[in-house]
Design an enzyme around this catalytic site. Structure first.
Site, PDB file in Angstrom:
ATOM      1  CG  LEU A 169      39.394  53.372  13.221  1.00 45.70           C
ATOM      2  CD1 LEU A 169      39.439  54.317  12.033  1.00 45.70           C
ATOM      3  CD2 LEU A 169      38.797  52.048  12.805  1.00 45.70           C
ATOM      4  CB  THR A 177      41.975  65.819   9.587  1.00 41.15           C
ATOM      5  OG1 THR A 177      42.604  67.095   9.753  1.00 41.15           O
ATOM      6  CG2 THR A 177      42.054  65.420   8.120  1.00 41.15           C
ATOM      7  CE  LYS A 187      43.394  72.887   8.615  1.00 39.44           C
ATOM      8  NZ  LYS A 187      43.676  71.909   9.659  1.00 39.44           N
ATOM      9  N   GLY A 229      43.485  74.017  14.575  1.00 38.01           N
ATOM     10  CA  GLY A 229      43.647  74.032  16.017  1.00 38.01           C
ATOM     11  C   GLY A 229      42.324  74.265  16.727  1.00 38.01           C
ATOM     12  CB  VAL A 268      41.626  67.183  19.181  1.00 40.89           C
ATOM     13  CG1 VAL A 268      40.662  67.859  18.221  1.00 40.89           C
ATOM     14  CG2 VAL A 268      40.892  66.621  20.386  1.00 40.89           C
ATOM     15  N   GLY A 269      41.750  65.269  16.301  1.00 42.63           N
ATOM     16  CA  GLY A 269      40.980  64.406  15.421  1.00 42.63           C
ATOM     17  C   GLY A 269      40.030  65.136  14.496  1.00 42.63           C
TER      18      GLY A 269
END
Length: 251
Positions: A195, A25, A41, A112, A22-23
């Site tokens: 982007l 990172t 992480k 997740g 979903v973005g």
């Protein structure tokens, strides 16, 4: 599995999402840049098919002296930690995890969504509660996001976990933004449109639109006992004007 020494929670954020890919990172890299933070992480899966998220964040940040702490556990299969660990015969226990020691703010990226299993007893939601950092929820901007985002916010509210705000990733959607603010009783910290190029320059541009960390940290009232050894019960800080990236492009 790498174990970190016990350390009191540093200012920072636990970045979670309504879904995988979903973005999180991308958003984590933006927050690290904006707040001059460290990155961690703890559970990395899927390295058999792709580079790690830590390597991705390093590439997105470029040179600049940020500290990226190594994962506590790296697993090969692109699955939830619980499932990937079973394939490799690795025993995970989220209760053993501790924050890395740092003097800087810390951005922790989950794996997740909130109900991704880590081990036989713990979900990603449990890890967020144990680590004690306020949360940033990353969500898609497109059709379906109202349901997914409100469900995630409800899960966090049920555990009385502090949410600094939501970051919407994808084409700008004023209608969905308004719905999330109204029904989710949350602030939208940023909107990240698509982007054409995702690189260190783009990350730096977007980081400039993120509110200062100190201005959005929740205020802790007196603690009271919570199930599973959790004692923090934060309330939201005073509402702030939502920040957006309408002059930037992202993914």
């Amino acid at each position: 599995m790498r174990s970190h020494s016990a350390a009191p929670p540093a200012p920072g954020a636990f970045v979670t999402g309504t879904d995988t890919d979903v973005g999180k990172t991308l958003v984590s890299a933006i927050l690290v840049k904006a707040w001059q933070a460290d990155y961690w992480k703890p559970y990395q899966t899927g390295v058999a098919d792709a580079c790690s998220d830590t390597d991705t964040v390093a590439a997105l940040l470029g040179p600049g002296g940020h500290t990226l702490h190594p994962p506590a556990c790296i697993l090969q299969a692109p699955l939830a930690p619980w499932a990937a660990a079973r394939l490799e015969g690795v025993a995970l226990n989220a209760a053993d995890l501790r924050l890395p020691r740092t003097q800087a703010p810390l951005v922790v990226e989950g794996a997740g969504g909130l109900y991704v299993p880590i081990d036989e007893r713990h979900m990603m939601l449990d890890l967020a509660a144990r680590l004690g950092l306020p949360l940033v929820l990353v969500t898609r901007s497109t059709l379906g996001t109202i349901n997914h985002t409100l469900l995630s916010l409800q899960a966090l509210a049920a555990r009385q976990l502090p949410v600094m705000g939501v970051i919407m990733n994808g084409p700008l959607s004023p209608g969905n933004r308004k719905a999330l603010e109204h029904f989710g009783h949350t602030r939208i910290l940023a909107e990240i449109p698509p982007l054409p190029r995702v690189d260190a320059a783009a990350i730096a541009r977007m980081a400039a639109g993120i509110p200062p960390l100190a201005s959005i940290l929740p205020s802790p009232p007196p603690c009271r006992s919570q199930p599973d050894g959790i004692t923090k019960n934060y309330t939201s800080a005073h509402p702030l004007p939502a920040q957006g990236f309408s002059n930037h492009k992202s993914i």
